[in-house]
Design an enzyme around this catalytic site. Structure first.
Site, PDB file in Angstrom:
ATOM      1  N   ASP A 191      -2.745  -5.550  -6.986  1.00  0.00           N
ATOM      2  CA  ASP A 191      -2.583  -6.414  -6.154  1.00  0.00           C
ATOM      3  C   ASP A 191      -2.944  -7.939  -6.596  1.00  0.00           C
ATOM      4  OD1 ASP A 191      -3.386  -5.455  -4.332  1.00  0.00           O
ATOM      5  OD2 ASP A 191      -3.242  -7.145  -2.626  1.00  0.00           O
TER       6      ASP A 191
ATOM      7  N   GLU B 285      -8.418  -3.657  -6.810  1.00  0.00           N
ATOM      8  CA  GLU B 285      -6.758  -3.896  -6.046  1.00  0.00           C
ATOM      9  C   GLU B 285      -6.337  -4.402  -6.691  1.00  0.00           C
ATOM     10  OE1 GLU B 285      -5.020  -2.413  -2.298  1.00  0.00           O
ATOM     11  OE2 GLU B 285      -6.842  -3.647  -2.166  1.00  0.00           O
TER      12      GLU B 285
ATOM     13  N   TYR C 183      -2.530  -8.914  10.016  1.00  0.00           N
ATOM     14  CA  TYR C 183      -3.078  -8.156   9.153  1.00  0.00           C
ATOM     15  C   TYR C 183      -4.930  -7.543   9.491  1.00  0.00           C
ATOM     16  CZ  TYR C 183      -5.574  -8.847   4.337  1.00  0.00           C
ATOM     17  OH  TYR C 183      -5.681  -9.321   3.211  1.00  0.00           O
TER      18      TYR C 183
ATOM     19  N   ASP D 194      -9.758 -10.749   0.669  1.00  0.00           N
ATOM     20  CA  ASP D 194      -8.990 -10.730   1.635  1.00  0.00           C
ATOM     21  C   ASP D 194      -9.420 -11.070   3.026  1.00  0.00           C
ATOM     22  OD1 ASP D 194      -6.301  -8.608  -0.340  1.00  0.00           O
ATOM     23  OD2 ASP D 194      -8.076  -7.194   0.215  1.00  0.00           O
TER      24      ASP D 194
ATOM     25  N   HIS E  73     -12.097  -5.539   2.197  1.00  0.00           N
ATOM     26  CA  HIS E  73     -11.499  -4.111   2.360  1.00  0.00           C
ATOM     27  C   HIS E  73     -11.662  -3.244   1.759  1.00  0.00           C
ATOM     28  CE1 HIS E  73      -7.768  -2.934   1.030  1.00  0.00           C
ATOM     29  NE2 HIS E  73      -7.309  -4.181   0.602  1.00  0.00           N
TER      30      HIS E  73
ATOM     31  N   HIS F   1       0.928  -1.540   0.190  1.00  0.00           N
ATOM     32  CA  HIS F   1      -0.042  -0.326  -0.353  1.00  0.00           C
ATOM     33  C   HIS F   1       0.640   1.281   0.060  1.00  0.00           C
ATOM     34  CE1 HIS F   1      -3.822  -2.482   1.859  1.00  0.00           C
ATOM     35  NE2 HIS F   1      -3.609  -2.710   0.637  1.00  0.00           N
TER      36      HIS F   1
ATOM     37  N   HIS G  52      -3.883 -13.687   0.193  1.00  0.00           N
ATOM     38  CA  HIS G  52      -3.063 -13.680   0.701  1.00  0.00           C
ATOM     39  C   HIS G  52      -2.061 -13.868   1.485  1.00  0.00           C
ATOM     40  CE1 HIS G  52      -2.018 -10.024  -1.632  1.00  0.00           C
ATOM     41  NE2 HIS G  52      -3.493  -9.438  -1.153  1.00  0.00           N
TER      42      HIS G  52
ATOM     43  N   HIS H  88     -11.608  -8.594  -6.128  1.00  0.00           N
ATOM     44  CA  HIS H  88     -11.814  -7.540  -6.210  1.00  0.00           C
ATOM     45  C   HIS H  88     -10.943  -6.278  -7.034  1.00  0.00           C
ATOM     46  CE1 HIS H  88      -9.975  -4.670  -2.879  1.00  0.00           C
ATOM     47  NE2 HIS H  88      -9.112  -5.102  -2.985  1.00  0.00           N
TER      48      HIS H  88
END
Length: 403
Positions: free
Chosen positions: A83, A81, A193, A165, A146, A23, A226, A79
Protein backbone atom coordinates in the site's frame (compact mmCIF):
# COMPACT_ATOMS: atom_id res chain seq x y z
CA UNK A 1 -2.85 16.92 -8.05
CA UNK A 2 -0.31 18.02 -5.49
CA UNK A 3 -1.43 19.84 -2.36
CA UNK A 4 0.72 22.04 -0.15
CA UNK A 5 1.83 20.65 3.20
CA UNK A 6 4.43 23.28 4.10
CA UNK A 7 6.87 25.44 2.11
CA UNK A 8 8.40 23.15 -0.55
CA UNK A 9 6.66 19.99 0.65
CA UNK A 10 3.53 18.77 -1.15
CA UNK A 11 1.16 15.83 -0.77
CA UNK A 12 0.93 13.79 -3.98
CA UNK A 13 -1.02 10.76 -2.72
CA UNK A 14 -4.43 9.22 -3.35
CA UNK A 15 -7.72 9.44 -1.44
CA UNK A 16 -9.55 6.10 -1.63
CA UNK A 17 -13.17 6.87 -0.79
CA UNK A 18 -14.46 3.40 -1.67
CA UNK A 19 -12.07 1.18 0.33
CA UNK A 20 -13.98 -1.02 2.78
CA UNK A 21 -11.52 -3.86 3.49
CA UNK A 22 -7.76 -3.82 4.00
CA UNK A 23 -5.05 -6.43 4.57
CA UNK A 24 -7.11 -8.79 2.48
CA UNK A 25 -10.37 -9.12 4.40
CA UNK A 26 -8.80 -8.63 7.84
CA UNK A 27 -9.39 -4.94 8.55
CA UNK A 28 -12.59 -3.00 7.97
CA UNK A 29 -12.15 0.50 6.56
CA UNK A 30 -15.64 1.89 6.85
CA UNK A 31 -14.35 5.45 6.42
CA UNK A 32 -12.16 4.66 3.41
CA UNK A 33 -8.46 5.55 3.52
CA UNK A 34 -5.68 7.55 1.92
CA UNK A 35 -2.27 6.56 0.61
CA UNK A 36 -0.05 9.50 1.42
CA UNK A 37 2.99 10.22 -0.71
CA UNK A 38 5.06 13.39 -0.35
CA UNK A 39 7.16 15.41 -2.78
CA UNK A 40 9.97 17.59 -1.39
CA UNK A 41 11.47 20.17 -3.76
CA UNK A 42 14.50 21.75 -2.18
CA UNK A 43 17.89 21.81 -3.96
CA UNK A 44 17.28 18.09 -4.21
CA UNK A 45 13.90 16.68 -5.19
CA UNK A 46 12.76 13.82 -2.96
CA UNK A 47 9.76 11.51 -3.18
CA UNK A 48 8.69 9.88 0.09
CA UNK A 49 6.71 6.68 -0.48
CA UNK A 50 4.20 6.00 -3.25
CA UNK A 51 0.65 4.57 -3.29
CA UNK A 52 -1.13 1.24 -3.50
CA UNK A 53 -0.73 -0.83 -6.66
CA UNK A 54 -4.27 -0.31 -8.09
CA UNK A 55 -3.52 3.41 -8.33
CA UNK A 56 0.06 3.09 -9.65
CA UNK A 57 -0.58 4.32 -13.19
CA UNK A 58 -2.72 7.22 -12.01
CA UNK A 59 -0.07 8.15 -9.44
CA UNK A 60 2.84 8.16 -11.89
CA UNK A 61 0.86 10.09 -14.53
CA UNK A 62 -0.18 12.70 -11.97
CA UNK A 63 3.36 13.01 -10.68
CA UNK A 64 4.71 13.40 -14.21
CA UNK A 65 2.22 16.22 -14.82
CA UNK A 66 3.66 18.11 -11.84
CA UNK A 67 7.41 17.57 -12.39
CA UNK A 68 9.84 15.99 -14.81
CA UNK A 69 10.32 12.55 -13.29
CA UNK A 70 14.01 12.72 -14.21
CA UNK A 71 14.32 15.59 -11.71
CA UNK A 72 13.68 13.23 -8.78
CA UNK A 73 17.05 12.88 -7.06
CA UNK A 74 16.08 10.17 -4.60
CA UNK A 75 13.15 8.14 -3.28
CA UNK A 76 12.60 7.28 0.38
CA UNK A 77 10.74 4.06 1.12
CA UNK A 78 9.70 4.18 4.76
CA UNK A 79 7.99 0.78 4.55
CA UNK A 80 7.85 -1.82 1.80
CA UNK A 81 4.24 -2.97 2.22
CA UNK A 82 2.37 -2.78 -1.07
CA UNK A 83 0.00 0.00 0.00
CA UNK A 84 3.09 2.25 0.27
CA UNK A 85 5.36 0.83 -2.41
CA UNK A 86 2.86 -0.44 -4.97
CA UNK A 87 3.57 2.27 -7.54
CA UNK A 88 7.34 1.80 -7.40
CA UNK A 89 7.50 -0.63 -10.31
CA UNK A 90 5.60 1.72 -12.61
CA UNK A 91 7.70 4.68 -11.44
CA UNK A 92 11.05 2.89 -11.65
CA UNK A 93 10.27 1.80 -15.20
CA UNK A 94 10.48 5.51 -16.01
CA UNK A 95 13.50 6.39 -13.83
CA UNK A 96 15.29 3.07 -13.25
CA UNK A 97 18.57 4.44 -11.85
CA UNK A 98 17.11 6.74 -9.20
CA UNK A 99 18.51 5.83 -5.77
CA UNK A 100 16.08 4.44 -3.18
CA UNK A 101 16.81 4.83 0.54
CA UNK A 102 15.37 2.33 2.99
CA UNK A 103 16.25 0.00 5.88
CA UNK A 104 18.09 -3.31 5.55
CA UNK A 105 14.83 -5.20 6.00
CA UNK A 106 13.12 -3.02 3.39
CA UNK A 107 15.71 -4.19 0.87
CA UNK A 108 14.53 -7.73 1.60
CA UNK A 109 10.84 -6.85 1.31
CA UNK A 110 11.24 -4.82 -1.89
CA UNK A 111 13.34 -7.49 -3.60
CA UNK A 112 11.03 -10.22 -2.32
CA UNK A 113 7.92 -8.53 -3.67
CA UNK A 114 9.10 -6.95 -6.92
CA UNK A 115 12.19 -8.98 -7.99
CA UNK A 116 13.91 -5.90 -9.41
CA UNK A 117 17.55 -4.88 -9.12
CA UNK A 118 17.01 -1.26 -8.15
CA UNK A 119 19.59 1.14 -6.73
CA UNK A 120 18.81 0.37 -3.07
CA UNK A 121 20.72 2.23 -0.35
CA UNK A 122 20.52 1.14 3.30
CA UNK A 123 20.07 3.69 6.09
CA UNK A 124 19.81 3.28 9.86
CA UNK A 125 18.73 5.45 12.78
CA UNK A 126 20.65 8.72 12.85
CA UNK A 127 21.78 8.61 9.21
CA UNK A 128 20.97 11.75 7.25
CA UNK A 129 20.96 13.17 3.72
CA UNK A 130 21.55 16.83 2.90
CA UNK A 131 18.79 18.01 0.56
CA UNK A 132 19.97 21.61 0.29
CA UNK A 133 18.80 24.99 1.55
CA UNK A 134 20.10 24.08 4.99
CA UNK A 135 17.73 21.12 5.31
CA UNK A 136 18.35 17.41 5.83
CA UNK A 137 16.44 14.16 6.04
CA UNK A 138 17.16 12.18 9.22
CA UNK A 139 16.14 8.53 9.39
CA UNK A 140 14.69 6.73 12.42
CA UNK A 141 14.17 2.95 12.29
CA UNK A 142 10.72 1.87 13.52
CA UNK A 143 11.22 -1.89 13.47
CA UNK A 144 8.00 -3.87 14.02
CA UNK A 145 5.82 -0.76 13.83
CA UNK A 146 4.35 -2.58 12.22
CA UNK A 147 6.75 -4.45 9.88
CA UNK A 148 10.43 -5.26 10.48
CA UNK A 149 11.34 -2.89 7.62
CA UNK A 150 9.54 0.22 8.88
CA UNK A 151 11.18 3.58 9.51
CA UNK A 152 10.27 7.25 9.83
CA UNK A 153 11.96 10.21 8.15
CA UNK A 154 12.42 13.61 9.80
CA UNK A 155 12.96 16.75 7.73
CA UNK A 156 14.95 19.44 9.47
CA UNK A 157 14.16 23.09 8.87
CA UNK A 158 10.47 22.44 8.22
CA UNK A 159 10.32 20.10 11.24
CA UNK A 160 8.18 17.47 9.54
CA UNK A 161 8.11 13.86 10.73
CA UNK A 162 7.09 11.53 7.91
CA UNK A 163 5.90 8.84 10.31
CA UNK A 164 4.69 6.15 7.91
CA UNK A 165 2.09 3.87 9.57
CA UNK A 166 2.58 5.29 13.06
CA UNK A 167 -0.06 7.89 14.06
CA UNK A 168 -2.22 7.13 11.00
CA UNK A 169 -5.84 6.23 10.45
CA UNK A 170 -7.85 4.60 7.69
CA UNK A 171 -9.86 7.73 6.99
CA UNK A 172 -10.64 9.19 3.56
CA UNK A 173 -10.65 12.92 4.21
CA UNK A 174 -10.41 15.53 1.49
CA UNK A 175 -9.50 18.25 4.00
CA UNK A 176 -6.05 16.61 4.44
CA UNK A 177 -5.27 18.09 7.88
CA UNK A 178 -6.39 17.12 11.39
CA UNK A 179 -7.79 20.55 12.29
CA UNK A 180 -10.15 20.53 9.29
CA UNK A 181 -11.32 16.92 9.70
CA UNK A 182 -14.36 15.65 11.60
CA UNK A 183 -12.89 15.24 15.08
CA UNK A 184 -15.14 12.39 16.20
CA UNK A 185 -14.41 10.30 13.10
CA UNK A 186 -10.71 11.13 13.32
CA UNK A 187 -10.43 9.97 16.94
CA UNK A 188 -12.50 6.83 16.34
CA UNK A 189 -10.42 5.82 13.32
CA UNK A 190 -7.14 6.62 15.10
CA UNK A 191 -7.90 4.43 18.11
CA UNK A 192 -9.30 1.66 15.88
CA UNK A 193 -6.08 1.76 13.84
CA UNK A 194 -3.97 1.50 16.98
CA UNK A 195 -6.09 -1.20 18.62
CA UNK A 196 -6.12 -3.51 15.59
CA UNK A 197 -2.69 -2.90 14.06
CA UNK A 198 -0.26 -1.61 16.67
CA UNK A 199 -1.44 -3.12 19.96
CA UNK A 200 0.73 -6.28 19.60
CA UNK A 201 3.78 -3.99 19.46
CA UNK A 202 2.88 -1.67 22.34
CA UNK A 203 6.03 -2.38 24.35
CA UNK A 204 8.24 -1.77 21.32
CA UNK A 205 6.26 1.35 20.51
CA UNK A 206 6.68 2.74 24.03
CA UNK A 207 10.44 2.30 23.78
CA UNK A 208 10.50 3.91 20.32
CA UNK A 209 8.41 6.87 21.47
CA UNK A 210 10.82 7.38 24.37
CA UNK A 211 13.71 7.24 21.88
CA UNK A 212 12.13 9.79 19.55
CA UNK A 213 11.29 12.12 22.42
CA UNK A 214 14.88 11.73 23.61
CA UNK A 215 16.16 12.97 20.23
CA UNK A 216 14.64 16.40 21.09
CA UNK A 217 13.23 16.89 17.62
CA UNK A 218 11.10 19.96 16.99
CA UNK A 219 8.00 18.51 15.33
CA UNK A 220 5.62 20.96 13.68
CA UNK A 221 3.90 18.43 11.43
CA UNK A 222 3.41 14.66 11.55
CA UNK A 223 2.83 13.50 7.99
CA UNK A 224 1.37 10.00 8.16
CA UNK A 225 0.99 7.39 5.43
CA UNK A 226 -2.76 6.94 5.97
CA UNK A 227 -5.42 9.48 6.89
CA UNK A 228 -4.94 13.07 7.92
CA UNK A 229 -1.74 15.04 8.47
CA UNK A 230 -1.28 16.30 12.04
CA UNK A 231 -0.44 20.01 11.92
CA UNK A 232 -2.56 21.46 14.76
CA UNK A 233 -0.80 20.38 17.97
CA UNK A 234 0.73 17.36 16.23
CA UNK A 235 2.06 15.98 19.50
CA UNK A 236 -1.53 15.31 20.63
CA UNK A 237 -1.48 12.00 18.76
CA UNK A 238 1.92 11.15 20.27
CA UNK A 239 0.44 11.75 23.72
CA UNK A 240 -2.47 9.47 22.82
CA UNK A 241 -0.07 6.76 21.70
CA UNK A 242 1.77 7.09 25.02
CA UNK A 243 -1.57 6.39 26.76
CA UNK A 244 -2.62 3.61 24.42
CA UNK A 245 0.67 1.69 24.60
CA UNK A 246 0.57 1.50 28.41
CA UNK A 247 -2.00 -1.31 29.02
CA UNK A 248 -4.79 1.10 28.14
CA UNK A 249 -8.33 0.81 29.45
CA UNK A 250 -11.30 3.03 30.24
CA UNK A 251 -14.09 2.53 32.75
CA UNK A 252 -15.91 0.23 30.35
CA UNK A 253 -17.15 -3.36 30.40
CA UNK A 254 -18.05 -5.01 27.12
CA UNK A 255 -20.38 -8.02 26.94
CA UNK A 256 -20.18 -10.14 23.78
CA UNK A 257 -22.20 -13.15 22.73
CA UNK A 258 -23.38 -15.31 19.88
CA UNK A 259 -26.64 -17.20 20.08
CA UNK A 260 -28.59 -19.94 18.30
CA UNK A 261 -32.14 -19.69 19.65
CA UNK A 262 -31.91 -16.44 21.64
CA UNK A 263 -31.15 -18.13 24.98
CA UNK A 264 -27.58 -16.84 25.34
CA UNK A 265 -28.75 -13.45 24.10
CA UNK A 266 -31.22 -13.21 26.99
CA UNK A 267 -28.53 -14.26 29.47
CA UNK A 268 -26.23 -11.53 28.11
CA UNK A 269 -28.93 -8.89 28.43
CA UNK A 270 -29.55 -9.81 32.07
CA UNK A 271 -25.81 -9.73 32.83
CA UNK A 272 -25.67 -6.22 31.39
CA UNK A 273 -28.62 -5.28 33.58
CA UNK A 274 -26.78 -6.55 36.65
CA UNK A 275 -23.58 -4.70 35.78
CA UNK A 276 -25.48 -1.43 35.42
CA UNK A 277 -27.30 -2.00 38.71
CA UNK A 278 -24.04 -2.58 40.57
CA UNK A 279 -22.05 0.28 39.03
CA UNK A 280 -23.91 3.29 37.73
CA UNK A 281 -20.73 4.95 36.48
CA UNK A 282 -19.29 2.20 34.31
CA UNK A 283 -19.95 2.25 30.56
CA UNK A 284 -21.38 -1.13 29.62
CA UNK A 285 -21.85 -2.18 26.00
CA UNK A 286 -23.49 -5.28 24.53
CA UNK A 287 -22.66 -6.82 21.15
CA UNK A 288 -23.87 -9.79 19.15
CA UNK A 289 -20.64 -10.83 17.46
CA UNK A 290 -22.49 -12.24 14.45
CA UNK A 291 -23.87 -8.76 13.73
CA UNK A 292 -20.79 -6.68 14.66
CA UNK A 293 -17.66 -5.69 12.78
CA UNK A 294 -14.74 -7.63 14.34
CA UNK A 295 -12.35 -4.67 14.17
CA UNK A 296 -14.85 -2.29 15.75
CA UNK A 297 -15.47 -4.88 18.46
CA UNK A 298 -11.74 -5.32 19.08
CA UNK A 299 -11.53 -1.54 19.51
CA UNK A 300 -14.25 -1.68 22.17
CA UNK A 301 -12.33 -4.43 23.97
CA UNK A 302 -9.15 -2.34 23.74
CA UNK A 303 -11.03 0.41 25.60
CA UNK A 304 -12.50 -1.98 28.17
CA UNK A 305 -11.13 -2.97 31.56
CA UNK A 306 -13.08 -6.23 31.38
CA UNK A 307 -15.21 -8.32 29.07
CA UNK A 308 -17.78 -11.11 29.45
CA UNK A 309 -18.24 -13.51 26.55
CA UNK A 310 -21.06 -15.99 26.05
CA UNK A 311 -21.92 -18.84 23.69
CA UNK A 312 -24.43 -21.66 23.63
CA UNK A 313 -22.97 -25.15 23.73
CA UNK A 314 -22.77 -26.82 20.33
CA UNK A 315 -20.92 -30.09 19.66
CA UNK A 316 -19.53 -29.92 23.20
CA UNK A 317 -17.91 -26.60 22.40
CA UNK A 318 -18.72 -23.03 21.29
CA UNK A 319 -19.92 -21.34 18.11
CA UNK A 320 -17.17 -20.91 15.54
CA UNK A 321 -17.69 -17.13 15.33
CA UNK A 322 -16.25 -16.88 18.83
CA UNK A 323 -13.43 -19.34 18.18
CA UNK A 324 -12.03 -17.18 15.39
CA UNK A 325 -12.59 -13.94 17.27
CA UNK A 326 -10.86 -15.07 20.46
CA UNK A 327 -7.94 -16.28 18.36
CA UNK A 328 -7.80 -12.75 16.94
CA UNK A 329 -7.76 -11.32 20.46
CA UNK A 330 -4.83 -13.59 21.25
CA UNK A 331 -2.95 -12.16 18.27
CA UNK A 332 -3.58 -8.62 19.54
CA UNK A 333 -1.92 -9.44 22.89
CA UNK A 334 -4.09 -7.22 25.06
CA UNK A 335 -2.64 -6.70 28.54
CA UNK A 336 -4.21 -6.14 31.95
CA UNK A 337 -7.76 -7.06 30.97
CA UNK A 338 -10.16 -9.31 32.88
CA UNK A 339 -12.87 -11.62 31.61
CA UNK A 340 -15.76 -13.89 32.47
CA UNK A 341 -17.57 -16.61 30.50
CA UNK A 342 -21.22 -17.62 30.30
CA UNK A 343 -23.59 -19.63 28.16
CA UNK A 344 -27.01 -21.20 27.73
CA UNK A 345 -27.27 -24.92 26.98
CA UNK A 346 -29.70 -27.76 26.54
CA UNK A 347 -27.68 -30.93 27.12
CA UNK A 348 -24.00 -30.94 28.03
CA UNK A 349 -23.12 -27.29 28.77
CA UNK A 350 -19.36 -27.12 28.12
CA UNK A 351 -19.33 -23.69 26.41
CA UNK A 352 -18.44 -21.46 29.42
CA UNK A 353 -15.53 -23.72 30.35
CA UNK A 354 -14.24 -23.70 26.76
CA UNK A 355 -14.60 -19.93 26.56
CA UNK A 356 -12.77 -19.39 29.86
CA UNK A 357 -9.87 -21.59 28.77
CA UNK A 358 -9.55 -19.80 25.44
CA UNK A 359 -9.74 -16.36 27.05
CA UNK A 360 -7.10 -17.31 29.58
CA UNK A 361 -4.88 -18.55 26.76
CA UNK A 362 -5.44 -15.21 25.00
CA UNK A 363 -4.03 -13.34 27.99
CA UNK A 364 -7.20 -12.38 29.87
CA UNK A 365 -7.46 -12.88 33.63
CA UNK A 366 -10.59 -14.89 34.43
CA UNK A 367 -12.44 -13.58 37.47
CA UNK A 368 -15.25 -15.37 39.26
CA UNK A 369 -17.06 -18.55 38.28
CA UNK A 370 -18.54 -19.32 34.88
CA UNK A 371 -22.29 -18.94 34.43
CA UNK A 372 -24.29 -21.84 32.92
CA UNK A 373 -28.03 -21.49 32.27
CA UNK A 374 -29.98 -24.61 31.29
CA UNK A 375 -32.66 -24.33 28.58
CA UNK A 376 -34.80 -21.19 28.35
CA UNK A 377 -34.55 -18.72 31.20
CA UNK A 378 -36.96 -18.91 34.11
CA UNK A 379 -37.61 -16.05 36.51
CA UNK A 380 -35.05 -17.65 38.83
CA UNK A 381 -32.48 -17.90 36.01
CA UNK A 382 -33.01 -14.25 35.11
CA UNK A 383 -32.30 -13.30 38.70
CA UNK A 384 -29.20 -15.52 38.65
CA UNK A 385 -27.87 -13.79 35.51
CA UNK A 386 -28.53 -10.34 36.97
CA UNK A 387 -26.70 -11.32 40.13
CA UNK A 388 -23.88 -12.72 38.02
CA UNK A 389 -23.47 -9.28 36.41
CA UNK A 390 -23.43 -7.62 39.81
CA UNK A 391 -20.93 -10.12 41.15
CA UNK A 392 -18.73 -9.67 38.10
CA UNK A 393 -18.34 -6.00 38.99
CA UNK A 394 -17.55 -6.89 42.59
CA UNK A 395 -15.00 -9.48 41.45
CA UNK A 396 -13.27 -6.83 39.35
CA UNK A 397 -12.89 -4.64 42.40
CA UNK A 398 -11.58 -7.52 44.50
CA UNK A 399 -9.15 -8.51 41.76
CA UNK A 400 -7.81 -4.95 41.57
CA UNK A 401 -7.28 -4.87 45.34
CA UNK A 402 -5.32 -8.13 45.22
CA UNK A 403 -3.16 -7.16 42.24
Amino acid sequence: MKRLVKNNVNWVGKVDWELRKFHGDEFSTNSGSTYNSYLIQEEKTVLIDTVWLPFAEEFVDNLASEIDLEDIDLIVVNHGEVDHSGALMKLMDRIPDTPIYCTTNAVKSLKGQYHRDWNLNVVKTGDSIDIGNGKSLVFVEMRMLHWPDSMATYMTGDNILFSNDAFGQHYACDSLFNDTADQCTLYNEAIKYYANILTPFSKLLKNKLDEIIGMNLDIDIIATSHGVIWRDDPMQIVRKYMEWCDDYSENQITVIYDTMWEGTKRVAEKIVEGIAMEDGEVTVKLFNIAKTDDNDLATEIFKSKAIAIGSPTVSNSILRSLVGFIHYLKELKFKGKKAAAFGCYGWSGESPKVLAEMLNDAGFEIVGENLRINWNMTTEAEAEAIEYGRQFVKNLGASNENS
